[in-house]
Design a protein around this motif. Structure first.
Motif, PDB file in Angstrom:
ATOM      1  N   ALA A  36       0.909  -1.339   0.019  1.00  0.00           N
ATOM      2  CA  ALA A  36       0.130  -0.005   0.090  1.00  0.00           C
ATOM      3  C   ALA A  36       1.051   1.202  -0.050  1.00  0.00           C
ATOM      4  N   ASN A  37       0.490   2.257  -0.791  1.00  0.00           N
ATOM      5  CA  ASN A  37       1.270   3.851  -0.540  1.00  0.00           C
ATOM      6  C   ASN A  37       1.231   4.113   0.688  1.00  0.00           C
ATOM      7  N   THR A  38       0.451   3.744   1.794  1.00  0.00           N
ATOM      8  CA  THR A  38       0.778   4.465   3.140  1.00  0.00           C
ATOM      9  C   THR A  38       0.817   2.956   3.956  1.00  0.00           C
ATOM     10  N   GLY A  39       1.558   3.362   5.230  1.00  0.00           N
ATOM     11  CA  GLY A  39       1.565   2.312   6.178  1.00  0.00           C
ATOM     12  C   GLY A  39       2.941   1.499   6.173  1.00  0.00           C
ATOM     13  N   THR A  40       2.994   0.831   6.858  1.00  0.00           N
ATOM     14  CA  THR A  40       4.391  -0.176   6.871  1.00  0.00           C
ATOM     15  C   THR A  40       4.067  -1.586   6.395  1.00  0.00           C
ATOM     16  N   ALA A  41       2.718  -1.971   6.231  1.00  0.00           N
ATOM     17  CA  ALA A  41       2.519  -3.504   5.924  1.00  0.00           C
ATOM     18  C   ALA A  41       3.248  -3.901   4.393  1.00  0.00           C
ATOM     19  N   TRP A  42       3.953  -4.786   4.628  1.00  0.00           N
ATOM     20  CA  TRP A  42       4.510  -5.363   3.353  1.00  0.00           C
ATOM     21  C   TRP A  42       4.699  -7.061   3.404  1.00  0.00           C
ATOM     22  N   GLU A  43       4.104  -7.797   2.486  1.00  0.00           N
ATOM     23  CA  GLU A  43       3.899  -9.035   2.553  1.00  0.00           C
ATOM     24  C   GLU A  43       5.299  -9.664   2.412  1.00  0.00           C
ATOM     25  N   THR A  44       5.671 -10.677   2.880  1.00  0.00           N
ATOM     26  CA  THR A  44       7.018 -11.415   2.802  1.00  0.00           C
ATOM     27  C   THR A  44       6.710 -12.860   2.213  1.00  0.00           C
ATOM     28  N   VAL A  76      11.101 -10.729  -4.143  1.00  0.00           N
ATOM     29  CA  VAL A  76      10.977 -11.655  -5.003  1.00  0.00           C
ATOM     30  C   VAL A  76       9.319 -11.729  -5.491  1.00  0.00           C
ATOM     31  N   ASN A  77       8.842 -11.232  -6.616  1.00  0.00           N
ATOM     32  CA  ASN A  77       7.477 -11.007  -6.930  1.00  0.00           C
ATOM     33  C   ASN A  77       6.897  -9.846  -5.961  1.00  0.00           C
ATOM     34  N   GLY A  78       7.781  -8.955  -5.658  1.00  0.00           N
ATOM     35  CA  GLY A  78       7.354  -7.736  -4.786  1.00  0.00           C
ATOM     36  C   GLY A  78       7.259  -7.802  -3.315  1.00  0.00           C
ATOM     37  N   ILE A  80       8.984  -9.257   0.358  1.00  0.00           N
ATOM     38  CA  ILE A  80      10.269  -9.147   1.067  1.00  0.00           C
ATOM     39  C   ILE A  80      10.652 -10.510   1.469  1.00  0.00           C
ATOM     40  N   VAL A  81      11.855 -10.975   1.007  1.00  0.00           N
ATOM     41  CA  VAL A  81      12.638 -12.311   1.397  1.00  0.00           C
ATOM     42  C   VAL A  81      13.546 -11.863   2.591  1.00  0.00           C
ATOM     43  N   MET A  82      14.436 -10.877   2.193  1.00  0.00           N
ATOM     44  CA  MET A  82      15.397 -10.184   3.295  1.00  0.00           C
ATOM     45  C   MET A  82      15.383  -8.823   3.452  1.00  0.00           C
ATOM     46  N   GLU A  83      15.248  -8.399   4.629  1.00  0.00           N
ATOM     47  CA  GLU A  83      15.369  -7.037   5.020  1.00  0.00           C
ATOM     48  C   GLU A  83      16.083  -6.799   6.155  1.00  0.00           C
ATOM     49  N   GLU A  84      17.384  -6.392   5.896  1.00  0.00           N
ATOM     50  CA  GLU A  84      18.504  -6.370   6.961  1.00  0.00           C
ATOM     51  C   GLU A  84      19.049  -5.057   7.116  1.00  0.00           C
ATOM     52  N   ARG A 230      13.102   1.064   1.801  1.00  0.00           N
ATOM     53  CA  ARG A 230      12.017   0.775   1.254  1.00  0.00           C
ATOM     54  C   ARG A 230      11.473   1.678  -0.002  1.00  0.00           C
ATOM     55  N   SER A 231      11.727   2.837   0.290  1.00  0.00           N
ATOM     56  CA  SER A 231      11.469   3.724  -1.055  1.00  0.00           C
ATOM     57  C   SER A 231      12.227   3.340  -2.256  1.00  0.00           C
ATOM     58  N   MET A 232      13.601   3.002  -1.851  1.00  0.00           N
ATOM     59  CA  MET A 232      14.272   2.740  -2.976  1.00  0.00           C
ATOM     60  C   MET A 232      13.916   1.289  -3.606  1.00  0.00           C
ATOM     61  N   ALA A 233      13.355   0.279  -2.834  1.00  0.00           N
ATOM     62  CA  ALA A 233      12.804  -0.932  -3.078  1.00  0.00           C
ATOM     63  C   ALA A 233      11.574  -0.704  -3.871  1.00  0.00           C
ATOM     64  N   ARG A 234      10.854   0.237  -3.400  1.00  0.00           N
ATOM     65  CA  ARG A 234       9.514   0.654  -4.244  1.00  0.00           C
ATOM     66  C   ARG A 234       9.956   1.038  -5.950  1.00  0.00           C
ATOM     67  N   PHE A 235      10.671   1.696  -5.940  1.00  0.00           N
ATOM     68  CA  PHE A 235      11.147   2.491  -7.162  1.00  0.00           C
ATOM     69  C   PHE A 235      11.782   0.901  -7.939  1.00  0.00           C
ATOM     70  N   GLY A 236      12.319   0.125  -7.452  1.00  0.00           N
ATOM     71  CA  GLY A 236      12.960  -0.898  -8.164  1.00  0.00           C
ATOM     72  C   GLY A 236      11.888  -1.943  -8.419  1.00  0.00           C
TER      73      GLY A 236
END
Length: 356
Positions: A36-44, A76-78, A80-84, A230-236
């Motif tokens: 989502a464009n707001t909030g911190t939720a992100w599927e893994t 992968v497919n949008g 998060i598999v790793m976030e460190e 995460r913003s860099m990842a969004r553009f990617g």
């Protein structure tokens, strides 16, 4: 009675096996996911679901920490598999993209073209006026917006301060590839074409549409974007999905396909401010030497990348539906770089040990 006993024994055996067998790993969701464009939720997605070599993850993380990394992500497919995060950095902290941010400028230029505000084959002076260089007018008139996108303006690349006295003639536009800061004139091109400040146009047409945070720090030597990882990842992720975010085509696919294709025959490993792997030869900043082979030999051939000083990276790997982000200080403080470095090879060796 004997048959009944045999049947009961078989049932008990099946129940016992079902209790003690290890469950099969769930198949990963291969649909493209967008946070989502707001909030911190992100599927893994768990690395085990992808059948990765999880035993090599610790070695990758140790390497990243030792190489002055602040953050590292793999999608992968949008998902998060790793976030460190390392060395005191965290998910809320912003960091500089350096020249990886050139790709933001290229994409914004493409959006302005799709809106009919400019044409990259037109002279840059159509949008920023004549006499913007310190070159003879007939030579300045050779420089198109496309030349600024491809580092082939012919302007002297040894003076990185982008002021008129430094924008001197070296070669006719299109005949020489040289990595330099004159790409920053694209910011003026977009501003002139849109009749808005570049940042306002960028925020409206790109940043806000994909939920990025961050800000531009404009300078005459360096113009740098700062954001969270995460913003860099969004553009990617936008790039991986060929310019489409959820149901909106933010930037048209045709322009991006040009961006990720060889833009001139001098340095085949360069598109529209993007670096390209899998080509027969490449050049690097600060040199006119042409090297044979892939830009990053041990990375996937279909990879393209946003690369910035001190090893800021967005790797896009379409064949694996993968985005990889690295932010931080220079991996080797004694040998800082503008873009390509030996760090790419070393990092991909660690990544390959995990994903293969």
């Amino acid at each position: 009675m004997k048959n009944t006993s045999l049947i009961l024994s078989a049932i008990l055996l099946l129940v016992s096996c079902s209790k003690h067998s290890d469950p099969e790993p769930m198949n990963p969701d291969t649909s493209m996911y967008f946070p989502a464009n707001t909030g911190t939720a992100w599927e893994t997605t768990a690395a085990t679901q992808l059948n990765w070599n999880t035993g090599a993850i610790a070695d990758l993380k140790t390497f990243l920490a030792q190489k002055n990394t602040k953050s590292f992500m793999i999608l992968v497919n949008g998902r998060i598999v790793m976030e460190e995060y390392f060395n005191g950095h965290n998910a809320a902290a912003e960091w500089e993209w350096n020249s990886a941010g050139k790709t933001l400028v290229a994409t914004t230029t493409g959006i302005a073209q799709q809106e009919g505000l400019l044409n990259i084959n037109n002279k840059a002076s159509n949008y920023i006026g004549t006499a913007w260089t310190n070159m003879p007018l007939e030579k300045e008139n050779l420089i198109t917006v496309r030349h600024l996108l491809t580092m082939t303006s012919g302007i002297d690349d040894t003076k990185q301060l982008v002021i008129k006295p430094n924008l001197t003639y070296v070669a006719d536009a299109g005949t020489r590839w040289a990595y330099g800061n004159v790409f920053q004139k694209l910011i003026d091109v977009v501003a002139g074409a849109s009749n808005k400040s570049f940042e306002s146009y960028f925020n409206e047409k790109l940043k806000n549409k994909i939920g990025m945070d961050g800000f531009w720090n404009f300078g005459t030597i360096f113009t740098i974007y700062h954001s969270t990882t995460r913003s860099m990842a969004r553009f990617g992720l936008l790039a991986l999905n060929k310019g489409k975010w959820k149901n909106e085509q933010v930037i048209n696919e045709a322009f991006l396909n040009e961006s990720w294709s060889t833009s001139q025959n001098i340095n085949p490993s360069y598109g529209y401010l993007w670096w390209l792997n899998g080509k027969s030869k490449f050049m690097i900043p600060g040199e006119q030497t042409v090297y044979n082979g892939f830009l990053v030999p041990n990375a996937p051939a279909d990879m393209y990348a946003a690369m910035g000083a001190n090893d800021q990276r967005i790797y896009i790997v379409p064949g694996k539906n993968m985005v990889i982000v690295r932010m931080g200080n220079a991996s080797d403080p004694n040998n800082p770089n503008f873009a390509v470095s030996g760090f790419d090879h070393d990092l991909w060796a660690k990544i390959n040990a995990v994903i293969k």
